[in-house]
Design an enzyme around this catalytic site. Structure first.
Site, PDB file in Angstrom:
ATOM      1  N   SER A 125       4.232   3.790 -32.342  1.00  0.00           N
ATOM      2  CA  SER A 125       4.723   5.064 -31.827  1.00  0.00           C
ATOM      3  C   SER A 125       5.071   6.026 -33.041  1.00  0.00           C
ATOM      4  CB  SER A 125       5.820   5.038 -30.874  1.00  0.00           C
ATOM      5  OG  SER A 125       6.511   5.996 -30.509  1.00  0.00           O
ATOM      6  N   GLY A 126       4.913   7.179 -33.260  1.00  0.00           N
ATOM      7  CA  GLY A 126       5.396   8.134 -34.402  1.00  0.00           C
ATOM      8  C   GLY A 126       4.612   8.201 -35.607  1.00  0.00           C
TER       9      GLY A 126
ATOM     10  N   GLU B  61       5.369   0.037 -29.351  1.00  0.00           N
ATOM     11  CA  GLU B  61       6.712   0.186 -29.508  1.00  0.00           C
ATOM     12  C   GLU B  61       7.731  -1.122 -29.916  1.00  0.00           C
ATOM     13  OE1 GLU B  61       7.643   4.239 -27.207  1.00  0.00           O
ATOM     14  OE2 GLU B  61       7.868   2.293 -26.118  1.00  0.00           O
TER      15      GLU B  61
ATOM     16  N   GLY C 286       1.888   4.886 -28.643  1.00  0.00           N
ATOM     17  CA  GLY C 286       1.758   3.874 -29.543  1.00  0.00           C
ATOM     18  C   GLY C 286       2.629   2.565 -29.291  1.00  0.00           C
TER      19      GLY C 286
ATOM     20  N   SER D  95       7.391  11.981 -28.328  1.00  0.00           N
ATOM     21  CA  SER D  95       6.469  11.114 -28.140  1.00  0.00           C
ATOM     22  C   SER D  95       5.760  11.129 -26.913  1.00  0.00           C
ATOM     23  CB  SER D  95       7.500   9.794 -28.006  1.00  0.00           C
ATOM     24  OG  SER D  95       6.674   8.607 -27.865  1.00  0.00           O
ATOM     25  N   SER D  96       4.471  10.825 -26.753  1.00  0.00           N
ATOM     26  CA  SER D  96       3.541  10.892 -25.761  1.00  0.00           C
ATOM     27  C   SER D  96       3.763   9.745 -24.770  1.00  0.00           C
ATOM     28  CB  SER D  96       2.224  10.848 -26.159  1.00  0.00           C
ATOM     29  OG  SER D  96       1.776  11.809 -27.187  1.00  0.00           O
TER      30      SER D  96
ATOM     31  N   THR E 117      -0.851  11.761 -32.235  1.00  0.00           N
ATOM     32  CA  THR E 117      -1.061  12.956 -31.387  1.00  0.00           C
ATOM     33  C   THR E 117      -1.405  14.160 -32.276  1.00  0.00           C
ATOM     34  OG1 THR E 117       0.223  12.272 -29.648  1.00  0.00           O
ATOM     35  CG2 THR E 117      -0.312  14.656 -29.764  1.00  0.00           C
TER      36      THR E 117
ATOM     37  N   ASN F 278      10.377   9.002 -32.164  1.00  0.00           N
ATOM     38  CA  ASN F 278       9.535   9.982 -32.385  1.00  0.00           C
ATOM     39  C   ASN F 278      10.027  11.165 -31.307  1.00  0.00           C
ATOM     40  OD1 ASN F 278       7.689  12.120 -32.208  1.00  0.00           O
ATOM     41  ND2 ASN F 278       6.084  10.737 -31.735  1.00  0.00           N
TER      42      ASN F 278
HETATM   43  N1  ATP Z   1      -0.423  14.622 -40.523  1.00  0.00           N
HETATM   44  C1  ATP Z   1       0.763  15.176 -40.360  1.00  0.00           C
HETATM   45  N2  ATP Z   1       1.318  16.312 -41.128  1.00  0.00           N
HETATM   46  C2  ATP Z   1       2.778  16.521 -41.020  1.00  0.00           C
HETATM   47  N3  ATP Z   1       3.537  15.943 -39.888  1.00  0.00           N
HETATM   48  C3  ATP Z   1       3.165  14.907 -39.336  1.00  0.00           C
HETATM   49  C4  ATP Z   1       1.540  14.694 -39.455  1.00  0.00           C
HETATM   50  N4  ATP Z   1       1.425  13.566 -38.527  1.00  0.00           N
HETATM   51  C5  ATP Z   1       2.532  13.482 -37.747  1.00  0.00           C
HETATM   52  N5  ATP Z   1       3.442  14.366 -38.270  1.00  0.00           N
HETATM   53  C6  ATP Z   1       4.979  14.562 -37.739  1.00  0.00           C
HETATM   54  O1  ATP Z   1       5.428  13.179 -37.131  1.00  0.00           O
HETATM   55  C7  ATP Z   1       5.682  13.375 -35.534  1.00  0.00           C
HETATM   56  C8  ATP Z   1       5.391  12.133 -34.850  1.00  0.00           C
HETATM   57  O2  ATP Z   1       3.802  12.251 -34.887  1.00  0.00           O
HETATM   58  P1  ATP Z   1       2.839  11.980 -33.410  1.00  0.00           P
HETATM   59  O3  ATP Z   1       3.745  12.620 -32.362  1.00  0.00           O
HETATM   60  O4  ATP Z   1       1.531  12.470 -33.676  1.00  0.00           O
HETATM   61  O5  ATP Z   1       3.163  10.502 -33.401  1.00  0.00           O
HETATM   62  P2  ATP Z   1       2.203   9.457 -32.527  1.00  0.00           P
HETATM   63  O6  ATP Z   1       1.704   8.341 -33.062  1.00  0.00           O
HETATM   64  O7  ATP Z   1       1.388  10.472 -31.491  1.00  0.00           O
HETATM   65  O8  ATP Z   1       3.568   8.819 -31.324  1.00  0.00           O
HETATM   66  P3  ATP Z   1       3.434   8.520 -29.943  1.00  0.00           P
HETATM   67  O9  ATP Z   1       2.712   7.137 -29.923  1.00  0.00           O
HETATM   68  O10 ATP Z   1       5.360   8.166 -30.018  1.00  0.00           O
HETATM   69  O11 ATP Z   1       3.287   9.509 -29.345  1.00  0.00           O
HETATM   70  C9  ATP Z   1       4.998  14.735 -35.367  1.00  0.00           C
HETATM   71  O12 ATP Z   1       5.862  15.383 -34.378  1.00  0.00           O
HETATM   72  C10 ATP Z   1       5.132  15.457 -36.571  1.00  0.00           C
HETATM   73  O13 ATP Z   1       6.477  16.125 -37.031  1.00  0.00           O
END
Ligand code: ATP
Length: 639
Positions: free
Chosen positions: A153-154, A434, A432, A203-204, A158, A200
């Site tokens: 997660s994070g 956790e 993701g 977080s999705s 996404t 996050n």
């Molecule tokens: N390539 C990137 N460039 C800049 N910032 C990023 C990038 N990837 C992620 N982030 C930052 O990190 C945060 C978390 O990313 P994201 O929501 O994609 O995580 P995730 O893996 O989908 O988490 P979860 O499983 O909790 O949904 C985003 O809101 C963004 O601020």
């Protein structure tokens, strides 16, 4: 390892540190760190690895390193990350490290253009390169392709999913409205399905598989989103530093005064279902995000009535949460609504198109049909105790909100319709892995899905490598033995019929006196010697060691051991809504609410007809089979 050359040896916090070998024991090596001369330490022989000649040099593809081991792979990714090269290949798998800031020009229009039609490896590693390879594979092989985005997660799953969608629609779209709509659907989905968690801020809390469909000329014709398993418990309860779904706060913050009046909304502090978690976060801009979401709604074609329908139901759920009960004090037991909740009852009923008195009765009693004795089939109303009424209220809130989320996804899908398509590119983005100090049923379900995905990944990669080795070694008398037992033990622990944790939990739910303690005991007794399972007192962390054996279990996951506290597992595993409430919403005067519950088969369930509060297993909905073809994208949090 050559004499005098630097090696990577284990480090308590950094993973590995550079040093030289000063002595060799039977199973251990004496290491002197390069940056702490004289401070020698012992390291197990199998955890010391040869280092590259120049540890500050980096390569685009981990496979190009001279020495392939955990330490050199990590070091390469780390060196690259420190230079803002967040992407690294491992052959055709892409590793992405979350930079947590916008790297200039990394994703701009020029970058999109430069990757179009380029083979993997021609340009620096990039998520666009993976997207383009997938597209070219689809074109050449004339087969649909999928990208799996995996990581804790994070980690950035996404965000990278969105980059893939943006890349494909921009590069291979038809230049029509539809391309933009596929991308613009995200803010709406995220408003209803994402929340701030400890890990996050966005977080999705659901899994999604987004398909971009292409015609015979390989141009985008439409899209389709499938969603999986919205985390329902969050609707009624969040831990201290977390929040409910974004939409609740955004609506309270961003709605016009007129709309707020209509929906009887004010500050989130006044609503039970949102005030339990963190209300404010300086990094979140609920007002601005509300406006951005409304903009996205407009772009994908939602009209004002549709918007109001969504907001009305969200507000209805908020008011529902404020309904409280107290004991009647009469000999028949049961409970009544507290006097001060009459406004909440009225607002909730009005917003959801329900009759106020019917709602009151359905929340405090449940209807039963007698099945034996006297007049069979006689309807009787059984009064509920305060705790049962609280559960009924929360079950209704979860049912209404999750139906609303289903509707949002359905409506989003209507925004990019297509009549026929030749192939699609799918992107899988699930919640993701956790791991918190306190982990409950939600983490168990999410981590189980991630474990399955990892298992699929391992099997697929090992199979591919196995086939390659078999080809190379054919003719030689060599047997390939894969040591996969660690991976294979997971399914029987969680999924096995009758003895898997999910079935044990379902069995507990069916018992008249179901209890979390009895469930935890059953898990331990059925898997006493399982390699992957142990009791909390064997944890490395003090906080878990205080738990009794019947209060939790530790599972050794691919990503590390997690201690699950089993309190409320039984309650969280039940998705059932009792018959009176189900029929009430199914017959709402409000067409929109009625339609949310259309095809609700639970109301026709025979057990419900018999008047029992039937059990619908949440855990079982998580039982997944992953069968996908395509590319992989692994995302990592920055070190
Ligand atoms: N390539 C990137 N460039 C800049 N910032 C990023 C990038 N990837 C992620 N982030 C930052 O990190 C945060 C978390 O990313 P994201 O929501 O994609 O995580 P995730 O893996 O989908 O988490 P979860 O499983 O909790 O949904 C985003 O809101 C963004 O601020």
């Amino acid at each position: 390892m050559e004499d005098g050359k630097p090696v990577w040896a284990p480090h308590p916090t950094d993973g590995f540190q550079l040093g030289t070998i000063t002595d060799i024991g039977a199973d251990t090596l004496t290491i002197e760190p390069l940056n702490q001369k004289g401070k020698i330490f012992l390291a197990p022989m199998n955890q010391v690895f040869p280092a590259e000649d120049d540890v500050n040099k980096h390569v685009d593809d981990n496979c190009s390193l001279m020495y392939l081991n955990e330490a050199t792979l990590l070091n390469n990714v780390r060196v690259r990350y420190s230079k803002d090269h967040i992407y690294t290949y491992v052959a055709n798998i892409l590793i992405a490290v979350n930079p947590y800031f916008d790297i200039p020009k990394l994703y701009g229009p020029d970058a999109i253009k430069s990757y179009q039609g380029k083979s993997l490896g021609t340009l620096p590693p990039h998520v666009y390169a993976i997207a383009d390879k997938t597209y070219r594979d689809m074109k050449v092989l004339k087969m649909s392709q999928s990208i799996i985005v995996s990581g804790e997660s994070g980690a950035g799953k996404t965000e990278n999913t969105k980059f893939v969608l943006r890349y494909l629609t921009t590069s291979y779209g038809s230049g029509q409205d539809i391309d933009e709509r596929i991308v613009e659907a995200n803010p709406l989905l995220e408003a209803f399905g994402n929340a701030k968690t400890v890990r996050n801020n966005n977080s999705s809390r659901f899994g999604k598989f987004v398909e971009i469909h292409f015609n015979s000329k390989n141009a985008v014709v439409g899209g389709f989103v499938s969603h999986y398993l919205l985390e329902k418990s969050r609707i009624c309860m969040q831990s201290n530093e977390e929040r409910n779904y974004h939409i609740f706060y955004r609506l309270c913050a961003g709605a016009s005064e007129d709309l707020k009046k209509k929906l009887h909304l004010d500050s989130p502090d006044n609503f039970r279902h949102v005030k339990t978690g963190a209300l404010k976060d300086p990094l979140l801009d609920d007002h601005g995000d509300f406006n951005r979401m409304c903009e996205a709604m407009k772009k994908i074609g939602l009209n004002d009535t549709e918007k109001l329908d969504l907001f009305r139901v969200v507000a209805g759920v908020l008011h529902l949460g404020n309904i409280d009960f107290e004991e009647t004090g009469s000999s028949s037991g049961g409970c009544v609504l507290k006097n001060q909740c009459n406004d909440s009852l009225q607002y909730c009923a009005d917003l959801l198109g329900l009759d106020q008195d019917d709602l009151r009765v359905s929340l405090t009693t449940r209807v039963m049909l007698t099945t034996a004795g006297g007049a069979k089939g006689t309807v009787i109303k059984v009064p509920l105790k305060v705790e049962q009424a609280n559960n009924a209220r929360d079950a209704l809130a979860k049912a209404v909100y999750s139906r609303l989320f289903d509707h949002v996804v359905k409506r989003v899908n209507q925004c990019f319709p297509f009549e026929t398509s030749s192939n699609f590119i799918g992107v899988l983005d699930i919640a993701g892995f956790e791991y918190f100090e306190h982990n409950s049923f939600e983490q168990f379900c999410i981590n189980y899905c991630n474990e399955k995905l990892q298992q699929f990944f391992n099997e697929r990669i090992l199979k591919e490598v196995g086939l390659l080795f078999t080809k190379i070694l054919s003719g030689l008398n060599v047997t390939i033995l894969w040591l996969m037992d660690k991976y294979l033990t997971f399914p029987d622990l969680v999924e096995a019929k009758l003895t898997g944790i999910l079935d044990i939990l379902d069995e507990e739910n069916r018992l008249p006196q179901a209890s979390d303690q009895h469930f935890a005991q059953a898990v331990h007794s059925k898997h006493k010697d399982h390699f992957r399972l142990t009791v909390p007192r064997k944890s490395k962390l003090t906080v878990h060691r205080t738990l009794r054996d019947d209060e939790g279990f530790i599972i050794r996951h691919f990503a590390g051991a997690v201690c699950y506290e089993t309190i409320r597992f039984v309650e969280k595993n039940n998705d059932a809504l009792h018959m009176s409430l189900e029929s009430l919403v199914c017959e709402s005067k409000d067409k929109f609410v009625r339609e949310l519950f259309e095809n609700s088969n639970t109301s026709k369930d025979s057990k419900q007809k018999a008047g029992k509060l039937s059990f619908i297993s949440v855990g079982n909905k998580f039982k997944v089979r992953v069968t996908v073809k395509g590319s992989f994208l692994i995302v990592r949090k920055s070190p």
